[in-house]
Design a protein around this motif. Structure first.
Motif, PDB file in Angstrom:
ATOM      1  N   LYS A  33       0.841  -1.196   0.000  1.00 36.39           N
ATOM      2  CA  LYS A  33       0.000   0.000   0.000  1.00 36.39           C
ATOM      3  C   LYS A  33       0.874   1.244   0.000  1.00 36.39           C
ATOM      4  O   LYS A  33       1.886   1.303   0.680  1.00 36.39           O
ATOM      5  N   GLU A  34       0.433   2.248  -0.726  1.00 31.65           N
ATOM      6  CA  GLU A  34       1.169   3.512  -0.748  1.00 31.65           C
ATOM      7  C   GLU A  34       1.125   4.207   0.607  1.00 31.65           C
ATOM      8  O   GLU A  34       2.001   5.003   0.936  1.00 31.65           O
ATOM      9  N   ASP A  35       0.127   3.878   1.420  1.00 32.56           N
ATOM     10  CA  ASP A  35       0.016   4.463   2.759  1.00 32.56           C
ATOM     11  C   ASP A  35       1.229   4.122   3.619  1.00 32.56           C
ATOM     12  O   ASP A  35       1.602   4.903   4.494  1.00 32.56           O
ATOM     13  N   VAL A  36       1.820   2.962   3.380  1.00 30.63           N
ATOM     14  CA  VAL A  36       3.018   2.555   4.130  1.00 30.63           C
ATOM     15  C   VAL A  36       4.137   3.558   3.868  1.00 30.63           C
ATOM     16  O   VAL A  36       4.810   4.025   4.790  1.00 30.63           O
ATOM     17  N   ILE A  37       4.318   3.916   2.618  1.00 30.77           N
ATOM     18  CA  ILE A  37       5.376   4.874   2.252  1.00 30.77           C
ATOM     19  C   ILE A  37       5.066   6.244   2.829  1.00 30.77           C
ATOM     20  O   ILE A  37       5.962   6.912   3.364  1.00 30.77           O
ATOM     21  N   LEU A  38       3.817   6.664   2.749  1.00 34.77           N
ATOM     22  CA  LEU A  38       3.450   7.962   3.322  1.00 34.77           C
ATOM     23  C   LEU A  38       3.663   7.977   4.833  1.00 34.77           C
ATOM     24  O   LEU A  38       4.052   9.009   5.396  1.00 34.77           O
ATOM     25  N   ASN A  39       3.454   6.844   5.480  1.00 32.87           N
ATOM     26  CA  ASN A  39       3.711   6.737   6.911  1.00 32.87           C
ATOM     27  C   ASN A  39       5.204   6.882   7.194  1.00 32.87           C
ATOM     28  O   ASN A  39       5.602   7.564   8.140  1.00 32.87           O
ATOM     29  N   TRP A  40       6.048   6.241   6.374  1.00 29.31           N
ATOM     30  CA  TRP A  40       7.497   6.382   6.535  1.00 29.31           C
ATOM     31  C   TRP A  40       7.918   7.842   6.371  1.00 29.31           C
ATOM     32  O   TRP A  40       8.735   8.347   7.134  1.00 29.31           O
ATOM     33  N   VAL A  41       7.347   8.512   5.369  1.00 28.20           N
ATOM     34  CA  VAL A  41       7.670   9.926   5.127  1.00 28.20           C
ATOM     35  C   VAL A  41       7.273  10.769   6.327  1.00 28.20           C
ATOM     36  O   VAL A  41       8.050  11.612   6.801  1.00 28.20           O
ATOM     37  N   HIS A  42       6.094  10.535   6.844  1.00 31.51           N
ATOM     38  CA  HIS A  42       5.614  11.273   8.016  1.00 31.51           C
ATOM     39  C   HIS A  42       6.533  11.044   9.222  1.00 31.51           C
ATOM     40  O   HIS A  42       6.929  11.993   9.902  1.00 31.51           O
TER      41      HIS A  42
END
Length: 65
Positions: A33-42
């Motif tokens: 999921k792209e949400d995983v990457i956005l979580n890492w960025v956050h």
């Protein structure tokens, strides 16, 4: 077991800040999921590299009640 190690997470976050989108990165690297990457960025924005370190779970439980 950690699916994505720290070096991998740093690489993906660096590419995100270079202008690649989270959807494209997720497809390119096989992240579900792209949400995983956005979580890492956050997490990186909040705590720098420490925010990308895998969470350690303490699986030792006390038998005292």
């Amino acid at each position: 077991m950690v699916k994505f190690n720290l070096d991998f997470r740093i690489k993906v976050v660096t590419e995100y800040f270079s202008g690649y989108g989270s959807t494209a990165l997720a497809k390119s690297y096989g992240v579900a999921k792209e949400d995983v990457i956005l979580n890492w960025v956050h997490n990186f924005e909040l705590r720098s590299v420490e925010g990308l370190e895998p969470c350690r779970m303490d699986l030792n439980y006390s038998s005292n009640r």
